[in-house]
Design a protein around this motif. Structure first.
Motif, PDB file in Angstrom:
ATOM      1  N   ALA A  26       0.777  -1.398  -0.146  1.00 16.80           N
ATOM      2  CA  ALA A  26      -0.120   0.098  -0.011  1.00 16.80           C
ATOM      3  C   ALA A  26       0.865   1.446  -0.299  1.00 16.80           C
ATOM      4  CB  ALA A  26      -0.872   0.059   1.187  1.00 16.80           C
ATOM      5  N   TRP A  27       2.251   1.335   0.476  1.00 16.09           N
ATOM      6  CA  TRP A  27       2.649   2.419   0.942  1.00 16.09           C
ATOM      7  C   TRP A  27       2.924   3.746  -0.141  1.00 16.09           C
ATOM      8  CZ3 TRP A  27       2.821   5.301   5.213  1.00 16.09           C
ATOM      9  CH2 TRP A  27       3.434   6.502   5.111  1.00 16.09           C
ATOM     10  N   GLU A  28       3.482   3.333  -1.130  1.00 16.68           N
ATOM     11  CA  GLU A  28       3.879   4.415  -1.826  1.00 16.68           C
ATOM     12  C   GLU A  28       2.718   5.176  -2.530  1.00 16.68           C
ATOM     13  OE1 GLU A  28       3.611   5.603  -5.306  1.00 16.68           O
ATOM     14  OE2 GLU A  28       4.841   7.355  -4.416  1.00 16.68           O
ATOM     15  N   ILE A  35       1.904  -7.695   6.800  1.00 12.72           N
ATOM     16  CA  ILE A  35       1.478  -6.698   7.849  1.00 12.72           C
ATOM     17  C   ILE A  35       2.902  -5.847   7.940  1.00 12.72           C
ATOM     18  CG2 ILE A  35       1.976  -7.613   9.792  1.00 12.72           C
ATOM     19  CD1 ILE A  35      -1.048  -6.709  10.617  1.00 12.72           C
ATOM     20  N   TYR A  36       2.807  -4.871   8.842  1.00 14.32           N
ATOM     21  CA  TYR A  36       3.833  -3.961   8.932  1.00 14.32           C
ATOM     22  C   TYR A  36       4.130  -3.946  10.411  1.00 14.32           C
ATOM     23  CZ  TYR A  36       5.877   0.754   9.384  1.00 14.32           C
ATOM     24  OH  TYR A  36       6.806   1.910   9.361  1.00 14.32           O
ATOM     25  N   GLY A  37       5.413  -3.679  10.666  1.00 16.35           N
ATOM     26  CA  GLY A  37       5.604  -3.322  12.122  1.00 16.35           C
ATOM     27  C   GLY A  37       7.083  -2.509  12.187  1.00 16.35           C
ATOM     28  N   THR A  75       6.362   3.556  14.996  1.00 13.24           N
ATOM     29  CA  THR A  75       6.422   3.335  13.473  1.00 13.24           C
ATOM     30  C   THR A  75       6.769   4.780  12.879  1.00 13.24           C
ATOM     31  OG1 THR A  75       4.203   3.957  12.561  1.00 13.24           O
ATOM     32  CG2 THR A  75       4.498   1.607  13.380  1.00 13.24           C
ATOM     33  N   CYS A  76       7.091   4.683  11.711  1.00 12.30           N
ATOM     34  CA  CYS A  76       7.613   5.911  10.997  1.00 12.30           C
ATOM     35  C   CYS A  76       6.554   7.082  11.121  1.00 12.30           C
ATOM     36  CB  CYS A  76       8.045   5.714   9.519  1.00 12.30           C
ATOM     37  SG  CYS A  76       9.632   4.610   9.721  1.00 12.30           S
ATOM     38  N   GLY A  77       5.271   6.614  11.133  1.00 13.88           N
ATOM     39  CA  GLY A  77       3.735   7.211  11.126  1.00 13.88           C
ATOM     40  C   GLY A  77       3.619   7.582  12.324  1.00 13.88           C
ATOM     41  N   GLY A  78       4.239   7.150  13.279  1.00 14.52           N
ATOM     42  CA  GLY A  78       3.808   7.627  14.761  1.00 14.52           C
ATOM     43  C   GLY A  78       2.997   6.575  15.508  1.00 14.52           C
ATOM     44  N   LEU A  85       5.985 -10.371   7.259  1.00  8.77           N
ATOM     45  CA  LEU A  85       5.961  -9.046   8.108  1.00  8.77           C
ATOM     46  C   LEU A  85       7.179  -8.122   7.528  1.00  8.77           C
ATOM     47  CD1 LEU A  85       5.704  -7.308  10.750  1.00  8.77           C
ATOM     48  CD2 LEU A  85       7.300  -8.924  11.849  1.00  8.77           C
ATOM     49  N   LYS A  86       6.816  -6.798   7.330  1.00 16.53           N
ATOM     50  CA  LYS A  86       7.706  -5.917   6.962  1.00 16.53           C
ATOM     51  C   LYS A  86       8.061  -5.088   8.159  1.00 16.53           C
ATOM     52  CE  LYS A  86       8.207  -1.380   4.660  1.00 16.53           C
ATOM     53  NZ  LYS A  86       7.748  -0.698   3.269  1.00 16.53           N
ATOM     54  N   PHE A  87       9.411  -5.275   8.733  1.00 17.90           N
ATOM     55  CA  PHE A  87       9.824  -4.785  10.039  1.00 17.90           C
ATOM     56  C   PHE A  87      10.689  -3.562   9.819  1.00 17.90           C
ATOM     57  CE2 PHE A  87       9.059  -5.360  14.323  1.00 17.90           C
ATOM     58  CZ  PHE A  87      10.049  -5.599  14.907  1.00 17.90           C
ATOM     59  N   ALA A 101      18.548  -0.387   5.731  1.00 13.97           N
ATOM     60  CA  ALA A 101      18.429   1.024   4.988  1.00 13.97           C
ATOM     61  C   ALA A 101      18.540   1.970   6.098  1.00 13.97           C
ATOM     62  CB  ALA A 101      17.115   1.115   4.544  1.00 13.97           C
ATOM     63  N   TYR A 102      18.530   1.517   7.389  1.00 15.59           N
ATOM     64  CA  TYR A 102      18.871   2.609   8.712  1.00 15.59           C
ATOM     65  C   TYR A 102      20.232   2.483   8.854  1.00 15.59           C
ATOM     66  CZ  TYR A 102      13.742   3.033   9.010  1.00 15.59           C
ATOM     67  OH  TYR A 102      12.741   3.557   8.578  1.00 15.59           O
ATOM     68  N   ARG A 103      21.125   1.803   8.296  1.00 15.23           N
ATOM     69  CA  ARG A 103      22.738   1.725   8.541  1.00 15.23           C
ATOM     70  C   ARG A 103      23.468   2.102   7.558  1.00 15.23           C
ATOM     71  NH1 ARG A 103      20.960   2.022  12.776  1.00 15.23           N
ATOM     72  NH2 ARG A 103      22.999   3.589  13.054  1.00 15.23           N
TER      73      ARG A 103
HETATM   74  O1  LIG Z   1       5.766   5.090   7.375  1.00 12.35           O
HETATM   75  C1  LIG Z   1       6.380   3.928   6.736  1.00 12.35           C
HETATM   76  C2  LIG Z   1       7.152   4.240   5.426  1.00 12.35           C
HETATM   77  C3  LIG Z   1       7.241   3.052   4.418  1.00 12.35           C
HETATM   78  O2  LIG Z   1       7.159   1.692   5.271  1.00 12.35           O
HETATM   79  C4  LIG Z   1       8.583   3.150   3.853  1.00 12.35           C
HETATM   80  O3  LIG Z   1       8.683   2.077   3.030  1.00 12.35           O
HETATM   81  C5  LIG Z   1       9.714   2.754   4.770  1.00 12.35           C
HETATM   82  O4  LIG Z   1      10.893   3.026   4.472  1.00 12.35           O
HETATM   83  C6  LIG Z   1       9.493   3.850   6.115  1.00 12.35           C
HETATM   84  N1  LIG Z   1       8.351   4.924   5.848  1.00 12.35           N
HETATM   85  C7  LIG Z   1       8.819   6.240   5.889  1.00 12.35           C
HETATM   86  S1  LIG Z   1       7.815   7.296   5.313  1.00 12.35           S
HETATM   87  N2  LIG Z   1      10.030   6.490   6.309  1.00 12.35           N
HETATM   88  C8  LIG Z   1      10.455   7.699   6.616  1.00 12.35           C
HETATM   89  C9  LIG Z   1      10.950   8.323   5.290  1.00 12.35           C
HETATM   90  C10 LIG Z   1      11.405   9.412   5.411  1.00 12.35           C
HETATM   91  C11 LIG Z   1      11.721  10.268   6.750  1.00 12.35           C
HETATM   92  F1  LIG Z   1      12.097  11.605   6.730  1.00 12.35           F
HETATM   93  C12 LIG Z   1      10.983   9.713   7.797  1.00 12.35           C
HETATM   94  C13 LIG Z   1      10.591   8.328   7.717  1.00 12.35           C
END
Ligand SMILES: OC[C@@H]1[C@H](O)[C@H](O)[C@@H](O)CN1C(=S)Nc1ccc(F)cc1
Length: 394
Positions: free
Chosen positions: A15-17, A102-104, A110-113, A137-139, A175-177
């Motif tokens: 769903a995300w993009e 699902i997503y965790g 989560t990035c969305g709070g 699971l997408k973690f 991706a975070y490292r």
């Molecule tokens: O909130 C979830 C969203 C999607 O799952 C992406 O695929 C993940 O890579 C993470 N994510 C987002 S928008 N991450 C993010 C992207 C930019 C930023 F400044 C802070 C967080």
């Protein structure tokens, strides 16, 4: 990860993009993150030929949950947007021969709070997802740090396995490292995850697609060998069918993701997708290259001064795929090449152009010409070589 899953790059819908964190179901009921959205996409995947081609995962991303865990400390779906709950949605998806993702997030949020998973909640959350009948699971890794991630990502892998349910595991950890050694250990990733996000998020633009692709091919010697059956580099979603790509650029993303042996997660509206976009996503020749059982990630062979790049992927039974891509922005470029110049062995080769269906036969040393559109590709499936018969001597 050797759990019998994703033996070829996983395929489905995420769903995300396309739908981000749209939660206003009052004003925008068709596009908000809700059980209706995922049921609609499950209906399309199962009724429009997607499932038969391998697109079986229907994956929820961020913003699905309630802001509170339940009285037993378990994650729970937002009751207004997912009134039936996740277990029911899983049943709906399974009834259509599909799988639910699902997503965790390995962090406080989560990035969305929304509620994340802290170290002491890993086993609880793994069990919750298994109880619901979740298949992937997408973690994610927001609101976290290096040591929490170093302990949490392997622990979640074990916890998912301990549930006894086969759940494919997508790790956002690299991706975070920074995506590269020494911060990233690709051997360990292949042992604990089925796929992993190496790099930044894809956006709905050609610049983003090209930027992501260039990062992976620039680093191909490091990330390529890490991939194989059950363990894939994930350059992020396919944005074919959305708003930012031309037909040529859509073909380029599909071709390059197939060379990379990338997971194919569409993020688009399957209810209104154009026939052109659908034809690219359902191109059987490209899908058979993507899903080749050898699972060897392809590489960039050449970057010509003319702006033509050449990409190559070895396939089963000595077949191979070639992609000619143009970085030019003027007009179609007539690129002349021979297979021997691309280090092909001596022989006679039959070639199949995946978008036109055109077939040709060339000897390794004979030159052929492909006409490549600006920001477009020509993609060839190259059949195994027929050895040139020694000339019979009377
Ligand atoms: O909130 C979830 C969203 C999607 O799952 C992406 O695929 C993940 O890579 C993470 N994510 C987002 S928008 N991450 C993010 C992207 C930019 C930023 F400044 C802070 C967080």
């Amino acid at each position: 990860l050797d759990n019998g899953l994703t033996r070829t790059p996983p395929m489905g819908w995420l769903a995300w993009e396309r739908y981000r964190c749209g939660i206003d179901c009052e004003r925008d009921p068709k596009n908000c993150i809700s059980e209706k959205l995922f049921k609609d996409m499950a209906d399309r995947l199962s009724e429009d030929g997607w499932r038969e081609l391998g697109y079986v995962y229907v994956n929820i991303d961020d913003c699905w949950s309630s802001m509170e865990r339940d009285e037993r400390g378990r994650l729970q779906a937002d009751p207004k947007r997912f009134p039936g709950g996740i277990a029911n949605l899983a049943r709906y998806v399974h009834d259509r021969g599909l799988k639910l993702g699902i997503y965790g997030d390995m962090g406080t949020h989560t990035c969305g709070g929304y509620p994340g998973t802290n170290l002491d909640q890993i086993e609880t959350d793994a069990q919750t997802f298994a109880d619901w009948g979740v298949d992937m699971l997408k973690f994610d890794g927001c609101y976290s740090n290096e040591s929490v991630q170093a302990e949490g990502y392997p622990r979640m892998s074990k916890a998912l396995n301990a549930t006894g349910r086969r759940i494919a595991y997508s790790c956002s950890w690299p991706a975070y490292r920074g995506g590269l050694p020494p911060q990233v250990n690709y051997t360990q990733l292949g042992e604990i995850c089925n796929l992993w996000r190496n790099y930044g998020d894809i956006q709905d633009s050609w610049d983003s697609v090209l930027g992501v692709s260039d990062w992976f091919f620039k680093n191909q010697d490091v990330v390529g060998p890490a991939a194989g059956p059950g363990k894939w580099n994930d350059p992020d979603m396919l944005i074919i069918g959305d708003f930012g790509l031309s037909t040529d650029q859509s073909r380029s993303q599909m071709a390059l993701w197939a060379i990379m042996a990338a997971p194919l997660f569409m993020s688009n509206d399957l209810r209104t997708i154009s026939s052109g976009a659908r034809a690219i996503l359902q191109n059987k020749a490209i899908l058979s290259i993507s899903q080749d059982p050898m699972g060897v990630q392809g590489k960039r062979l050449l970057q010509e001064k003319s702006g033509i790049d050449v990409y190559w992927r070895p396939l089963s039974d000595n077949g191979s795929a070639l992609v000619f891509f143009s970085r030019r922005s003027d007009m179609p470029y007539r690129y002349q090449i021979s297979l021997s110049k691309l280090d092909y062995t001596t022989g006679i080769y039959k070639m199949y152009e995946v978008f036109t269906g055109k077939v040709g036969t060339v000897e390794d040393t004979s030159e052929f010409t492909v006409s490549v559109d600006p920001s477009g590709v020509v993609m060839l499936y190259v059949f195994p070589p027929v050895k040139r018969h020694r000339q019979f001597h009377a």
